[in-house]
Write an enzyme that holds these catalytic residues in place. Structure first.
Site, PDB file in Angstrom:
ATOM      1  N   TYR A 287       0.826  -1.201   0.000  1.00  0.00           N
ATOM      2  CA  TYR A 287       0.000   0.000   0.000  1.00  0.00           C
ATOM      3  C   TYR A 287       0.867   1.261   0.000  1.00  0.00           C
ATOM      4  CZ  TYR A 287       0.271   2.919   4.147  1.00  0.00           C
ATOM      5  OH  TYR A 287       0.663   3.868   5.056  1.00  0.00           O
TER       6      TYR A 287
ATOM      7  N   TRP B  68       5.202   4.816  -1.114  1.00  0.00           N
ATOM      8  CA  TRP B  68       6.164   5.820  -0.668  1.00  0.00           C
ATOM      9  C   TRP B  68       7.594   5.508  -1.107  1.00  0.00           C
ATOM     10  CZ3 TRP B  68       5.865  10.498   1.726  1.00  0.00           C
ATOM     11  CH2 TRP B  68       4.623  10.889   2.217  1.00  0.00           C
TER      12      TRP B  68
END
Length: 890
Positions: free
Chosen positions: A152, A155
Site C-alpha cells: 500500500y 512511498w
C-alpha cells in the site's frame, strides 16, 4: 505460451525500447551557471526535493540543489541520496532464500528460517519463474484472495510509476489479490471524519497561508510539527511553506503547542509549550468546552445553523449522561495540565480568531477517532469553522499544507485495472489476518472475512518495519508459503522474505512526478542519470519481465516501452497545455499557475458562507457533533460523539516505573528510508542506535546518563537505543522515532532500536481498525550487555556460487492462467475506466467498495481536480462510484 503472443524479448530485439535507453540522458536547462563547471548534469526529483546530479564516467559524483524551485533543501537530499545510491545495503542481484530454492518443488521450504537463513544469488529468469509459479499455485489451489499485497501507499519513490502501481496492474491481470484498506498514516480519521465533517480532512487542502497571516490571532499546534514533517513529501518536496511560516510568526500570530515534548516547530515558531499526557487530548478539549459553556461564551447561533447533535454532546460535558461533569479539574487529573491553564486556554481560544492544527499522530491511538472529532466539536462550539483565519486543519504538517492550490491536474500513469478479489485487510491488521484466516472483521461499515494467505507480495514497501508488534508478525509469517519483495536495499521487508527482486533506484530509471500534494504547482521530470547498480532493474522492467513469464507482456505494457507511458502521463497533466513534452523534459520541470483567488481560500469557507447551497457531505449536510451513523452501529469503542475513554495502556494505568512511548516521524528519514545513510546516521544516532529522548528526572531515577545505551522493554519485545537526556520532554514519556532498520541479537532484542518491537496490535476501534502505535507503555533500564555494533545495514549472508538447477518453464504451469482469468475479463464501463486510469491517488481506496457513497462524495471534490476531469468525466466516475460503493443498493 503461444508463439504468436508478443513477448518482452521480441519487443527488445525489435529495437523499440532503444529510445528510452539512449535519448533521455542529456543535460537540462538548469545546468550550472558557472561557465567553467562540469556540464554533465541531469535533472531528477525525489521525496526530498528536486536537484541536478553531477555524473562523471557514468557515476554520480555530486548533487546540485536548485534554489529557483527549492530554497530549503534538506540533508536527506544533499547527503542521503548520495550515500544510499552506492551503499553496501544495495541488493545487487536477484536472491532466493536457500531452503526455498532447494524445496520449491517438494514444498520443504522451511518458512521458520526467514530472517535467519542465507540467500542464494540467482539469475532473473529463476527469480521470475519462482515468483510466477508461487502466484499461479496459490491462485489455482486457494483462490486469488490467498495472494496478499502488502504494497500500500507507494512511498518508495516519488514517481508516477511506483512499484505498487505496477504490481497492482500485473496482479489484476491475473485476477487480482487481497489488498489493504486504509493506511497507517491516518487510518482512524480517514474513516471517521467523512461522517463528521464530510471530508477525509487528513489529506485535504488547508486554508491558504495568507488567510492565516491576515486573520488568525492564535494558532494551536496539537501534536503538530510542520517544520519537521514537511521536510519530505509523498511526491516532490519543495519546502515552500517554510518562509510563509516565518511570515505568519512575524505578523504577530500567537502559537501554542500542546504536546508531550517540545518540537522543532515550537522553537521555529516561538510557540508556548503546554505539556500533556499522551492520548488524553479528548479529555482536554472536553474540559475546555465545559468551561466555555460555564462562561457562556459558546456560539449557540453558529451551532444551530451549522451543526447537528450539539445538545447531546453538551449533555455529556455537563455530566448529565454519566454523572461526571467534564470540568477542568476533572481533566487536570487525566491530562496533567493544571485546571487554571485549561480555563485560560479555553477562554483564549474561544475569544480569539483561532485555528487548531491537529497532527495525524493524535489518531494513531486507541479510540483515535475521538481526538480529531473532539477538536472539531470544540471549534464548532466556539463558532470557528469556515471563518477566515479560524477553524480546524489536520494536514498542516504534510504536503506543505497552507500553500494555495492550483487546482490543476497531475501526470497520470498506468491503469490498475479491475481487482476481482473483494477481500480486504485493514492496513494495520496484517498480523491479525495472518493469524486468523476465516475470521470476520468489521471495517468501515462492512463485515469482511480474512483470507488464508499463502503469498505475500511486497513491492516498494517496508511493512516489516511499520507493522506493530514485530515479533508477533514474524511468527505469523511462518504459515505463509511465499514472501516476495521488490526493493532497492536490504530493508526488513527483504530480510524476512523468500524471493528478492532487486529494483533500481529512481536515479537509475526514467519517471515523472509533480510537486505539492495540495499546491500541485509543478510537474517534474525524473530523468535516469546512471545505469542500474549490479543486476538491479527498473521497477517497470521487473514487472514487465514477470508479466512476460506469465504470458501477459502485451497486456501489461500495451506493447509500449516505459517512456511511451511517461509521455502519456505528462499529456494528462495541465502543464501539457502550455509546455510541450520535449521542452518540459529538457528543462526538468514545468510550472502550473496558481489562480489569485486560491490565495484567499479558507477551508470550509463555502459551507460557512452558504450552508444550504454548499452543504457538507455528511448525512445531515452539517457538522455532526453527534453522529447517528456511528451511534446506530452500537459499537462499544466507537460511540456517537467524542467522549473520553480509558486506554488499555497509558500513564493513567501504568505500573510503577513504566513510561509512555511516542514514536514520531524522524527528522533525517522518510519512515525507514535513509536509515542506511552513514553520514546522516552520524548526525543523530547514539552509539549507532536509534536515539530515545528521556526526561532528566526519569533518566536520573534509572541511573542513565546522556549517551548511554538503554533497553526499552515490555511483554512484546525489547529494543536497544541511545539515551538523549532532555528537559524538553515531560516526565513519564519517552520518544523514539519510528522506522529504524531492525537487527536482532542472540537474546531477541532489536539491537538497532525499531520501536515496533514494543508497539501493540490493539485496534483504534471496531469501525476503523486503525493502528494504535502511540498507545504503548514500556519499562527502561541501562543496557549492560550490548552485543557488538548495530549490524542492521550489513548485507545478510549470501551464497554467491551455490549450485542450483535451471527451472523447467513447463513446470510453472502458465496455461493455468487462461482458465483462471477467462471468466473474469470483461470490458470496463467508461466511468470505471476513467477512475482506474486517472483517479487512484495515494490515500484513496484502490477498490471502490472500500468506501460508502457518502465518503466518496467527500473525497471527490479534491480528487477530481487533481485528476483533471471535466464535468462529463466527473459525472461518469461519480455514477460508477455510487453504483459500486460499499452501501450501494445490490
Amino acid at each position: 505460451m503461444s508463439i504468436t503472443q508478443p513477448t518482452r524479448r521480441s519487443f527488445l530485439q525489435g529495437g523499440a525500447a532503444a529510445f528510452g535507453a539512449t535519448s533521455l540522458m542529456g543535460t537540462t536547462a538548469l545546468a550550472a551557471l558557472d561557465p567553467n563547471s562540469f556540464d554533465g548534469r541531469v535533472f531528477h526529483a525525489t521525496h526530498y526535493g528536486p536537484f541536478e546530479g553531477v555524473v562523471r564516467d557514468g557515476k554520480l559524483v555530486g548533487l546540485n540543489t536548485i534554489m529557483d524551485i527549492d530554497a530549503r533543501p534538506t540533508e536527506m537530499l544533499t547527503t542521503g541520496v548520495m550515500d544510499r545510491t552506492y551503499d553496501k545495503s544495495r541488493i545487487n542481484y536477484p536472491m532466493v532464500r536457500k531452503s526455498y530454492l532447494d524445496g520449491w518443488e517438494t514444498g520443504d521450504i522451511k518458512p521458520e528460517l526467514r530472517g535467519k537463513e542465507e540467500y542464494v544469488r540467482v539469475d532473473w529468469d529463476t527469480a521470475w519463474s519462482l515468483t510466477a509459479k508461487a502466484l499461479l499455485d496459490t491462485a489455482t489451489n486457494h483462490g486469488n484472495e490467498a495472494i496478499f499485497s502488502s504494497s500500500y501507499g507507494g512511498w518508495s519513490n516519488a514517481g508516477t510509476f511506483r512499484p505498487n502501481v505496477l504490481q497492482g496492474r500485473l496482479m489484476n491481470l491475473i485476477g487480482g489479490c487481497t489488498v489493504t484498506a486504509g493506511d497507517w498514516s491516518a487510518g482512524a480519521s480517514q474513516v471517521a471524519l467523512p461522517h463528521i465533517i464530510g471530508d477525509m480532512e487528513v489529506y485535504s487542502t488547508q486554508s491558504a497561508w495568507e488567510t492565516i497571516r491576515d486573520h488568525c490571532e492564535v494558532f494551536v499546534l496539537v501534536g503538530c510539527d510542520p517544520i519537521k514533517n514537511n521536510r519530505v513529501e509523498y511526491r516532490v518536496a519543495d519546502h515552500g511553506m517554510y518562509a510563509h511560516w516565518e511570515t505568519i510568526r512575524d505578523s504577530g500570530v500567537k502559537f501554542i503547542s500542546i504536546n508531550p515534548q517540545k518540537t522543532a516547530s515550537d522553537a521555529y515558531l516561538d510557540a508556548e509549550w503546554v505539556q500533556i499526557v499522551p492520548n488524553t487530548d479528548v479529555a482536554l478539549f472536553c474540559a475546555m468546552a465545559n468551561h466555555v459553556l460555564a462562561e457562556g461564551i459558546e456560539e449557540r447561533a453558529y451551532m444551530e445553523k451549522y451543526t447537528v447533535g450539539s445538545d447531546k454532546w453538551i449533555a455529556y460535558l455537563k455530566g448529565e449522561t454519566d454523572g461526571v461533569e467534564k470540568t477542568p479539574e476533572w481533566a487536570a487529573g487525566i491530562t496533567g495540565i493544571d485546571a487554571a491553564k485549561i480555563r485560560e486556554m479555553a477562554e483564549l481560544f474561544a475569544k480569539s480568531n483561532t485555528n487548531i492544527a491537529g497532527a495525524w499522530a493524535l489518531q494513531r491511538a486507541q479510540h483515535g477517532e475521538m481526538t480529531h472529532w473532539a477538536i472539531i466539536n470544540f471549534a464548532a462550539l466556539t463558532g470557528k469553522i469556515g471563518k477566515p483565519g479560524c477553524g480546524v486543519g489536520f494536514s498542516w504538517h504534510y504536503g506543505n499544507g497552507g500553500m494555495p492550490a492550483s487546482g490543476k491536474s497531475n501526470p497520470a500513469g498506468l491503469s490498475q485495472g479491475r481487482n476481482f478479489v473483494k477481500t480486504v485487510c485493514p492496513a494495520s491488521r496484517i498480523t491479525d489476518m495472518l493469524e486468523n484466516p476465516g475470521k470476520e472483521v468489521f471495517y468501515n461499515g462492512n463485515t469482511h472475512t480474512y483470507p488464508d494467505v499463502k503469498v505475500v507480495f511486497n513491492a516498494g514497501n517496508n511493512f516489516m518495519s511499520h507493522q506493530q508488534d514485530t515479533n508477533r508478525l514474524i511468527r505469523a509469517l511462518h504459515k505463509v508459503e511465499t514472501v516476495v519483495s521488490v526493493d532497492v536495499w536490504w530493508t526488513a521487508a527483504t530480510r524476512w522474505c523468500d524471493i528478492v527482486l532487486p529494483a533500481a533506484s529512481t536515479l537509475e530509471q526514467d519517471d515523472i512526478s509533480s510537486g505539492g500534494t495540495y499546491s500541485n504547482d509543478k510537474v517534474y521530470a525524473m530523468k535516469k542519470m546512471i545505469e542500474p547498480v549490479g543486476e538491479s532493474l527498473p521497477d517497470y522492467e521487473i514487472f514487465e519481465g514477470l508479466a512476460d513469464t506469465l504470458g501477459l507482456w502485451a497486456q501489461f505494457t500495451d506493447g509500449e516501452d516505459k517512456m511511451y507511458h511517461v509521455k502519456a502521463a505528462y499529456e494528462k497533466s495541465s502543464a501539457a497545455a502550455h509546455t510541450p513534452f520535449d521542452a518540459f523534459w529538457e528543462k526538468g520541470f514545468a510550472r502550473q499557475e496558481v489562480p489569485e483567488e486560491a490565495r484567499k481560500w479558507t477551508r470550509h469557507g463555502e459551507f460557512f458562507n452558504d450552508p444550504e447551497g454548499a452543504p457538507l457531505h455528511t448525512s445531515s449536510g452539517k457538522i455532526e457533533m453527534f453522529c447517528e451513523d456511528f451511534a446506530k452501529l452500537d459499537i462499544d469503542d466507537m460511540p456517537g460523539m467524542p467522549i473520553w475513554m480509558e486506554k488499555h495502556e497509558y500513564l493513567g494505568n501504568a505500573k510503577e516505573g513504566q513510561l509512555h512511548v511516542v514514536s514520531p516521524h524522524p527528522w533525517f528519514r522518510l519512515h525507514s528510508q535513509m536509515d542506511q545513510s552513514e553520514n546522516l546516521r552520524a548526525l543523530y544516532k547514539v552509539q549507532g542506535r536509534e536515539p530515545v529522548r528521556i526526561n532528566t528526572e526519569d533518566a536520573a531515577a534509572r541511573g542513565i546518563e546522556d549517551g548511554d545505551l538503554v533497553e526499552l522493554y515490555n511483554d512484546r519485545g525489547t529494543v536497544i537505543a541511545g539515551a538523549v537526556v532532555s528537559d524538553e520532554i515531560m516526565p513519564g514519556v519517552v520518544s523514539i522515532y519510528e522506522g529504524a532498520w531492525p537487527q536482532l541479537d542472540s537474546k531477541g532484542r532489536c539491537n538497532s532500536g525499531l520501536v515496533n518491537f514494543l508497539t501493540s496490535t490493539q485496534r483504534s476501534s471496531g469501525v476503523a481498525q486503525a493502528t494504535t502505535a502511540n498507545t504503548t507503555l514500556c519499562s527502561m533500564r541501562k543496557c549492560e550487555d550490548p552485543e557488538g555494533p548495530n549490524l542492521a545495514y550489513e548485507k545478510p549472508a549470501i551464497l554467491e556460487d551455490y549450485d542450483y538447477a535451471a527451472i523447467d518453464y513447463d513446470k510453472i504451469g502458465v496455461d493455468r492462467l487462461y482458465e483462471l482469468t477467462e471468466k473474469l475479463y470483461a470490458d470496463m464501463g467508461p466511468g470505471e475506466k476513467i477512475y482506474f486510469e486517472r483517479c487512484t491517488v495515494c490515500h484513496a481506496p484502490r477498490e471502490v467498495t472500500h468506501f460508502t457513497q457518502q465518503q466518496w462524495k467527500g473525497i471527490t471534490p479534491s480528487m477530481f481536480p487533481r485528476a483533471g476531469l471535466d464535468e462529463a468525466e466527473a459525472a461518469l466516475v461519480t455514477e460508477y462510484l455510487m453504483q459500486n460503493a460499499s452501501d450501494a443498493p445490490k
